[in-house]
Design an enzyme around this catalytic site. Structure first.
Site, PDB file in Angstrom:
ATOM      1  CE  LYS A  46      -4.132  -1.854   0.393  1.00 51.91           C
ATOM      2  NZ  LYS A  46      -3.980  -3.616   0.082  1.00 51.91           N
ATOM      3  CG  ASP A 123      -8.124  -1.136   2.864  1.00 49.47           C
ATOM      4  OD1 ASP A 123      -9.765  -1.657   3.326  1.00 49.47           O
ATOM      5  OD2 ASP A 123      -7.166  -1.617   3.258  1.00 49.47           O
TER       6      ASP A 123
END
Length: 458
Positions: A46, A123
């Site tokens: 990420k 997310d």
């Protein structure tokens, strides 16, 4: 029964938040998983800015050269290297320019030999950020399906061997699943794989029935994305080195793949991976404890196995719900009861002696892991947790000294001061070790030290 040989995808994903792997670490991990029978490595950390937050930017030339070497390593190891893009954070789904940039990024990896790709739409806020998206699409699911279908078609035009997987914005839960997932499954090309993490983001159990229900919702067998042993975000204080548990022996029959999300600690992740390999090999015969013992010997080394296991038993806190520090909890509880009983000679009791022996074993084990273990990469991964365990054992040792001194009417200011210092180190440590049961022993020592009739420093 389905086993690893009949599950098309047996992979890992470097999909965590935080500092991600160096290229040498990643290459070594790929070689390791290839030797264990895994066949896929998904790249998706990420915090890689060109993967997610600044996905529109191309990678620098030297980074692409390193990726090219990694793709070659993967081919040699029999592992498919998957490049994923986390474009959903800022992408306008209706923008032809954004679509062009997505394909430009994927084509750069195609040119260095990558044929398997993934779009990670997890997310992110489940609402449109750009006015044009709301004008073009009636729903979030329609937008996601359209982008994935267009990417898949473009990849197929380049090479029919290309594959695409995606992580939806809703990627966990139980039936009935969201309208988003049902529409996504209806609109998505059937050859695009969809990830599912189980009942929760980090699931204690993953059941075949839940995977089947998810598969029914999205109209294809899912690929399980297992969020163990990953330890990012709120889990950063934890070190997940125990075996995988709670996975249905029949689960593999309901999925088209299974990927394991790794920890930021690359070498330490291999403990859980080796137990996953055993689970994949024969899910019904899988024995977590036996598999773990073998994994410890393999990763930590035979001469360090006992010290590592003692250490690891104080670090079992995770989504799996395995009890932490079972022996320590029992021994510290018995010692506490001995002191609280009011019986004379508690400091010399069998209960206290046994706790002291365990604390000595902690001390010797931590020293070995820091200074004698051959696997230096593992040692470096463990070091912050080793030092936290050392603070715990010194807190307990000094608490015992204080309690013993008070019982005998002797001075205790020195050990009390050092006990408080050790407690302060624990409070400042960003890592968690043990179940915290030793706090009660330190609290009793402090309570008695502050009592009006307690002994004084001579």
């Amino acid at each position: 029964m389905r086993t690893a040989e009949t599950v098309p995808v047996r992979g890992v994903i470097e999909g965590f938040y935080g500092v991600y792997y160096t290229f040498p670490e990643r290459d070594e991990m790929i070689r390791c998983i290839g030797s264990l029978g895994f066949n896929q490595y998904i790249y998706g950390p990420k915090n890689d800015r060109q993967h997610r937050m600044r996905w529109r930017e191309p990678y620098p030339g030297d980074v692409m050269a390193a990726f090219s070497r990694t793709v070659s390593v993967a081919k040699e190891a029999g592992v498919s290297f998957v490049y994923s893009i986390g474009s959903g954070v800022t992408m306008s789904y209706a923008s032809e320019e954004d679509f062009r940039l997505v394909m430009e990024k994927l084509e750069a990896f195609y040119r260095i030999g990558v044929r398997d790709f993934s779009i990670l739409l997890d997310d992110i806020a489940s609402e449109f950020k750009h006015a044009a998206d709301g004008e073009r699409y009636a729903t979030f699911a329609e937008a996601h399906a359209d982008v994935c279908n267009r990417v898949y078609a473009a990849l197929q035009a380049m090479d029919p061997a290309c594959t695409l997987s995606m992580c939806p914005t809703d990627y966990h839960g139980t039936a009935p699943f969201s309208p988003y997932l049902r529409e996504l499954g209806e609109r998505m090309h059937p050859d695009v794989a969809i990830f599912y993490t189980g009942e929760d983001i980090c699931a204690k159990e993953i059941r075949r029935s839940d995977a089947e229900a998810f598969g029914a919702a999205v109209r294809r067998k899912p690929v399980v994305w297992d969020n163990y042993p990953v330890n990012d975000l709120a889990m950063r204080p934890e070190l997940h080195v125990g075996p995988i548990r709670g996975r249905d022996p029949e689960l593999l029959g309901a999925v088209d793949g299974y990927v394991v999300n790794l920890m930021a600690e690359c070498e330490a992740s291999k403990l859980a991976l080796r137990t996953f390999a055993d689970y994949f090999r024969d899910p019904r015969a899988y024995d977590p404890d036996r598999s773990w013992a073998e994994a410890i010997r393999s990763v930590a080394g035979e001469k360090s196995a006992a010290a590592f296991r003692l250490f690891a038993e104080q670090s079992l806190e995770s989504c799996l719900g395995e009890p932490n520090s079972v022996r320590l909890n029992a021994l510290s509880g018995a010692a506490l009861r001995a002191f609280r009983s009011g019986a004379p000679g508690a400091a010399e009791s069998e209960s206290v002696r046994r706790l002291e022996e365990l604390l000595t074993a902690f001390d010797e084990g931590c020293y070995h892991l820091k200074n004698r273990m051959d696997n230096l990469a593992l040692r470096n991964n463990l070091l912050p947790w080793i030092e936290t365990l050392e603070h715990w054992l010194w807190t307990a040792r000094r608490a015992l000294l204080v309690l013993g001194a008070i019982e005998r009417g002797e001075a205790y200011d020195g050990p009390l001061r050092m006990m408080k210092e050790s407690q302060g180190e624990i409070d400042r440590s960003p890592k968690r070790m043990t179940d915290g049961s030793l706090r009660a022993l330190a609290a009793l020592a402090l309570e008695r030290a502050e009592a009006p009739d307690a002994g004084k420093e001579s």
